[in-house]
Design a protein around this motif. Structure first.
Motif, PDB file in Angstrom:
ATOM      1  N   GLN A  49       0.822  -1.212   0.000  1.00 33.62           N
ATOM      2  CA  GLN A  49       0.000   0.000   0.000  1.00 33.62           C
ATOM      3  C   GLN A  49       0.862   1.270   0.000  1.00 33.62           C
ATOM      4  OE1 GLN A  49      -2.557  -0.136   3.575  1.00 33.62           O
ATOM      5  NE2 GLN A  49      -1.098   1.217   4.548  1.00 33.62           N
ATOM      6  N   HIS A  50       2.128   1.116  -0.299  1.00 28.43           N
ATOM      7  CA  HIS A  50       3.056   2.243  -0.419  1.00 28.43           C
ATOM      8  C   HIS A  50       3.065   3.115   0.821  1.00 28.43           C
ATOM      9  CE1 HIS A  50       3.610   1.096  -4.558  1.00 28.43           C
ATOM     10  NE2 HIS A  50       2.298   1.072  -4.706  1.00 28.43           N
ATOM     11  N   SER A  51       3.219   2.460   1.976  1.00 28.11           N
ATOM     12  CA  SER A  51       3.249   3.200   3.239  1.00 28.11           C
ATOM     13  C   SER A  51       4.467   2.811   4.055  1.00 28.11           C
ATOM     14  CB  SER A  51       2.002   2.866   4.068  1.00 28.11           C
ATOM     15  OG  SER A  51       0.843   3.102   3.368  1.00 28.11           O
ATOM     16  N   TYR A  52       4.714   3.626   5.052  1.00 29.07           N
ATOM     17  CA  TYR A  52       5.735   3.335   6.052  1.00 29.07           C
ATOM     18  C   TYR A  52       5.071   3.236   7.415  1.00 29.07           C
ATOM     19  CZ  TYR A  52       9.437   4.733   2.767  1.00 29.07           C
ATOM     20  OH  TYR A  52      10.293   4.818   1.707  1.00 29.07           O
ATOM     21  N   GLY A  53       5.656   2.429   8.297  1.00 23.24           N
ATOM     22  CA  GLY A  53       5.181   2.369   9.671  1.00 23.24           C
ATOM     23  C   GLY A  53       6.106   3.152  10.576  1.00 23.24           C
ATOM     24  N   CYS A  54       5.559   3.766  11.617  1.00 21.68           N
ATOM     25  CA  CYS A  54       6.374   4.537  12.562  1.00 21.68           C
ATOM     26  C   CYS A  54       6.500   3.837  13.911  1.00 21.68           C
ATOM     27  CB  CYS A  54       5.783   5.920  12.799  1.00 21.68           C
ATOM     28  SG  CYS A  54       5.650   6.894  11.297  1.00 21.68           S
ATOM     29  N   VAL A  55       5.607   2.893  14.182  1.00 20.85           N
ATOM     30  CA  VAL A  55       5.622   2.208  15.470  1.00 20.85           C
ATOM     31  C   VAL A  55       5.471   0.716  15.233  1.00 20.85           C
ATOM     32  CG1 VAL A  55       4.310   1.834  17.603  1.00 20.85           C
ATOM     33  CG2 VAL A  55       4.707   4.159  16.788  1.00 20.85           C
ATOM     34  N   LEU A  56       6.254  -0.060  15.946  1.00 21.97           N
ATOM     35  CA  LEU A  56       6.138  -1.516  15.832  1.00 21.97           C
ATOM     36  C   LEU A  56       5.901  -2.117  17.210  1.00 21.97           C
ATOM     37  CD1 LEU A  56       8.143  -3.951  13.676  1.00 21.97           C
ATOM     38  CD2 LEU A  56       7.980  -4.406  16.105  1.00 21.97           C
ATOM     39  N   THR A  57       4.911  -2.996  17.290  1.00 19.09           N
ATOM     40  CA  THR A  57       4.609  -3.692  18.537  1.00 19.09           C
ATOM     41  C   THR A  57       4.811  -5.180  18.312  1.00 19.09           C
ATOM     42  OG1 THR A  57       2.906  -2.059  19.022  1.00 19.09           O
ATOM     43  CG2 THR A  57       2.834  -4.103  20.292  1.00 19.09           C
ATOM     44  N   VAL A  58       5.475  -5.826  19.248  1.00 19.75           N
ATOM     45  CA  VAL A  58       5.580  -7.286  19.188  1.00 19.75           C
ATOM     46  C   VAL A  58       4.994  -7.834  20.479  1.00 19.75           C
ATOM     47  CG1 VAL A  58       7.983  -7.158  19.983  1.00 19.75           C
ATOM     48  CG2 VAL A  58       7.151  -9.257  18.966  1.00 19.75           C
ATOM     49  N   VAL A 103      13.197   6.069  12.005  1.00 17.72           N
ATOM     50  CA  VAL A 103      12.765   6.600  10.713  1.00 17.72           C
ATOM     51  C   VAL A 103      11.626   5.713  10.231  1.00 17.72           C
ATOM     52  CG1 VAL A 103      13.459   7.105   8.341  1.00 17.72           C
ATOM     53  CG2 VAL A 103      15.105   7.356  10.204  1.00 17.72           C
ATOM     54  N   PRO A 104      10.524   6.284   9.746  1.00 22.73           N
ATOM     55  CA  PRO A 104       9.436   5.450   9.220  1.00 22.73           C
ATOM     56  C   PRO A 104       9.966   4.528   8.128  1.00 22.73           C
ATOM     57  CG  PRO A 104       8.766   7.752   9.332  1.00 22.73           C
ATOM     58  CD  PRO A 104      10.225   7.713   9.671  1.00 22.73           C
ATOM     59  N   THR A 105       9.533   3.273   8.128  1.00 25.29           N
ATOM     60  CA  THR A 105      10.098   2.331   7.167  1.00 25.29           C
ATOM     61  C   THR A 105       9.106   1.243   6.769  1.00 25.29           C
ATOM     62  OG1 THR A 105      11.944   0.825   6.782  1.00 25.29           O
ATOM     63  CG2 THR A 105      11.006   0.826   8.968  1.00 25.29           C
ATOM     64  N   ASN A 106       9.364   0.612   5.618  1.00 27.43           N
ATOM     65  CA  ASN A 106       8.648  -0.611   5.250  1.00 27.43           C
ATOM     66  C   ASN A 106       9.665  -1.681   4.820  1.00 27.43           C
ATOM     67  OD1 ASN A 106       9.441   0.104   2.664  1.00 27.43           O
ATOM     68  ND2 ASN A 106       7.415   0.818   2.057  1.00 27.43           N
ATOM     69  N   ASP A 107      10.886  -1.512   5.307  1.00 27.14           N
ATOM     70  CA  ASP A 107      11.986  -2.397   4.948  1.00 27.14           C
ATOM     71  C   ASP A 107      11.928  -3.662   5.809  1.00 27.14           C
ATOM     72  OD1 ASP A 107      14.566  -3.648   5.039  1.00 27.14           O
ATOM     73  OD2 ASP A 107      15.363  -1.861   4.046  1.00 27.14           O
ATOM     74  N   THR A 108      11.854  -4.822   5.165  1.00 30.09           N
ATOM     75  CA  THR A 108      11.739  -6.087   5.891  1.00 30.09           C
ATOM     76  C   THR A 108      12.867  -6.267   6.892  1.00 30.09           C
ATOM     77  OG1 THR A 108      10.674  -7.095   3.969  1.00 30.09           O
ATOM     78  CG2 THR A 108      11.565  -8.584   5.626  1.00 30.09           C
ATOM     79  N   PRO A 160       2.136   7.771   4.486  1.00 27.19           N
ATOM     80  CA  PRO A 160       2.448   7.535   3.075  1.00 27.19           C
ATOM     81  C   PRO A 160       3.964   7.558   2.833  1.00 27.19           C
ATOM     82  CG  PRO A 160       1.048   9.492   3.349  1.00 27.19           C
ATOM     83  CD  PRO A 160       1.371   9.002   4.705  1.00 27.19           C
ATOM     84  N   GLU A 161       4.404   6.881   1.773  1.00 27.86           N
ATOM     85  CA  GLU A 161       5.837   6.781   1.472  1.00 27.86           C
ATOM     86  C   GLU A 161       6.492   8.148   1.330  1.00 27.86           C
ATOM     87  OE1 GLU A 161       6.856   2.584  -0.804  1.00 27.86           O
ATOM     88  OE2 GLU A 161       6.120   4.264  -1.960  1.00 27.86           O
ATOM     89  N   ARG A 162       5.752   9.070   0.715  1.00 32.62           N
ATOM     90  CA  ARG A 162       6.295  10.403   0.517  1.00 32.62           C
ATOM     91  C   ARG A 162       5.337  11.451   1.035  1.00 32.62           C
ATOM     92  NH1 ARG A 162      10.589   8.995  -2.097  1.00 32.62           N
ATOM     93  NH2 ARG A 162      10.229   7.136  -3.292  1.00 32.62           N
ATOM     94  N   PRO A 163       5.805  12.521   1.630  1.00 33.98           N
ATOM     95  CA  PRO A 163       7.209  12.852   1.879  1.00 33.98           C
ATOM     96  C   PRO A 163       7.698  12.150   3.136  1.00 33.98           C
ATOM     97  CG  PRO A 163       5.835  14.609   2.690  1.00 33.98           C
ATOM     98  CD  PRO A 163       4.901  13.566   2.131  1.00 33.98           C
ATOM     99  N   LEU A 164       8.923  11.721   3.130  1.00 31.83           N
ATOM    100  CA  LEU A 164       9.483  10.997   4.261  1.00 31.83           C
ATOM    101  C   LEU A 164      10.253  11.954   5.170  1.00 31.83           C
ATOM    102  CD1 LEU A 164      10.299   8.459   5.815  1.00 31.83           C
ATOM    103  CD2 LEU A 164      12.227   8.235   4.264  1.00 31.83           C
ATOM    104  N   GLN A 165       9.917  11.876   6.458  1.00 32.17           N
ATOM    105  CA  GLN A 165      10.655  12.649   7.458  1.00 32.17           C
ATOM    106  C   GLN A 165      11.871  11.833   7.873  1.00 32.17           C
ATOM    107  OE1 GLN A 165      10.036  15.827   9.241  1.00 32.17           O
ATOM    108  NE2 GLN A 165      12.159  15.228   9.608  1.00 32.17           N
TER     109      GLN A 165
END
Length: 419
Positions: A278-287, A311-316, A349-354
């Motif tokens: 969906q061309h997005s980045y996540g800013c918070v991850l919960t496990v 940094v917001p990311t969608n990198d595996t 969204p992927e852009r603009p990236l902070q």
DNA sequence: TCTGGGGTCCTAGGACCC
DNA sequence: TCTGGGGTCCTAGGACCC
């Protein structure tokens, strides 16, 4: 007017579409891990098999009645869903896919069209094209279309289509609709409403609007208005997900860190993939991890770790890294773990990236790696290329002993017909 | 022995600002 | 004795959907 097209017993019907010997027989589909019943054919409903019942409690009933049992095959259901939706889309200019097995269509400019005939055509065509039986409800509001759909399913002589287009029909239909069967009224509210002697949808509409507002807030008020024929919901275009979760119960209980790490890596990878789609980045991850809450005689443990990503990311690779670090901080030796999961939230969204002033990562490069990985996996099959920590042991894998073939998506599973 | 997975929206209350 | 008026943002919890 709104039309709601809903597949009948969807998962069970998917299993039947390629296995006609199941016609007329009781069929049930189980949740992940062959846990509980999540779909039933009409025959299975007649046997009194309840929705959500754990499978092991039904063992005897299943054996004595020769019920056909399937593990859930989401690849098959997803593909069949697409076929159904494709056919429906040829009938409407504005369509909203509401769930895997239902869609709303907008019936504007249909004043001079016989809706009954039109609806029957939709129902016939979808069933012919896909092998999946469907029903259609038509009314002035979405909530009433939902009500109409229930009647379309219930009464055979409706030929799969029910239209509520007059006040008389509306009153009759609402009087026959249990309050708990109304879209937007769940178990809790239904109980509270029954306390006030509101047993069916008609009783509900006879209460003053303010009273409903007071008891149930704006959502309840909207449902009330919709049932009265005043539209509150339009056609929605579902946007990007605001949170993404990948979680599973394990096929067996796990006590060691290694297999759980492998599972969590896979869950994080799943979230990353969905984010990229969906061309997005996540800013918070919960496990999170927990033991089996049903095993009341065992020591229980639940914990979660919420992490802000620099940094917001969608990198595996990056998401797996965070997830494993989080897991390490909450994992404790000595418990029998049953389930784990990864949730990505605060999605942008992927852009603009902070960016981060002190970020050392070569994001351009990793982006390209992800793009290549995705395209390889699209071309050659899921997980052909993956991150090492996702592993191969799969000790955490699901139990699905009664999986049907992927008739529509796997060459080896395609049906052979002897003519 | 065996009990799913994935989402959304709304509200009340607390903390904070001027 | 007497203690204003107007906001925003965040979070947890509750409700719902499939």
């Amino acid at each position: 007017m709104f039309g709601l097209i809903d597949c009948n017993n969807f998962y069970a019907s998917c299993e039947r579409a390629f296995n006609p010997s199941l016609n007329g027989k009781p069929v049930v589909v189980l949740s992940n891990n062959d846990g509980c019943v999540i779909a039933r054919s009409a025959e299975a409903k007649v046997l009194g098999i309840p929705m959500g019942e754990p499978a092991y409690k039904l063992k005897e009933l299943i054996e004595t009645n020769q019920v056909f049992v399937f593990s859930s095959n989401y690849v098959l259901y997803g593909d069949m869903s697409q076929r159904v939706m494709n056919t429906i889309s040829t009938f409407a200019t504005d369509m909203e896919i509401y769930s895997i097995d239902e869609a709303f269509i907008l019936l504007d400019g249909f004043e001079n069209i016989d809706l009954k005939e039109y609806g029957e055509n939709v129902v016939r065509t979808v069933t012919r094209n896909t092998g999946i039986p469907v029903s259609m409800g038509i009314a002035h509001t979405k909530t009433l279309a939902k009500v109409a759909n229930k009647f379309a399913k219930k009464y055979k002589n409706y030929k799969g289509v029910c239209i509520i287009d007059t006040d008389e029909k509306r009153e009759k239909a609402l009087k026959l609709t249990d309050i708990g069967d109304v879209w937007g009224i769940g178990r809790r509210y239904s109980k509270r409403l029954q306390y006030y002697s509101i047993n069916n949808a008609w009783d509900f509409t006879q209460r003053p609007k303010n009273w409903v507002r007071h008891l149930m807030g704006v959502t309840g008020e909207r449902t009330w208005m919709e049932l009265c024929g005043i539209p509150c919901f339009g056609m929605d275009t579902p946007g990007d997900k605001k949170s993404i979760c990948t979680s599973r119960s394990f096929g067996e209980r796990l006590t060691e860190m290694a297999p759980i790490s492998e599972a969590v890596s896979n869950f994080a990878a799943g979230c990353a993939e969905k984010l990229r789609q969906q061309h997005s980045y996540g800013c918070v991850l919960t496990v999170f991890i927990h033991t089996n809450p049903f095993a009341t005689n065992q020591a229980q443990y639940y914990n979660q770790k919420v992490m802000q990503l620099s940094v917001p990311t969608n990198d595996t690779t990056e998401l797996i890294n965070y997830a494993l670090r989080g897991l390490k901080s909450i994992f404790i030796q000595g418990y029998q773990f049953k389930k784990a999961g990864v949730i990505v939230s605060e999605i942008v969204p992927e852009r603009p990236l902070q960016g981060d002033l002190f970020d050392l990562r070569n994001r351009e490069k990793f982006n390209r790696v992800m793009t290549v990985m995705d395209s390889l996996n699209t071309m050659y099959g899921k997980q052909k290329v993956k991150i090492a920590s996702q592993g191969f042991d799969r000790k955490w894998k699901l139990k699905n002993e009664r999986l049907s073939p992927c008739y529509t998506t796997k060459l080896d599973d395609v049906l052979e017909v002897n003519a």
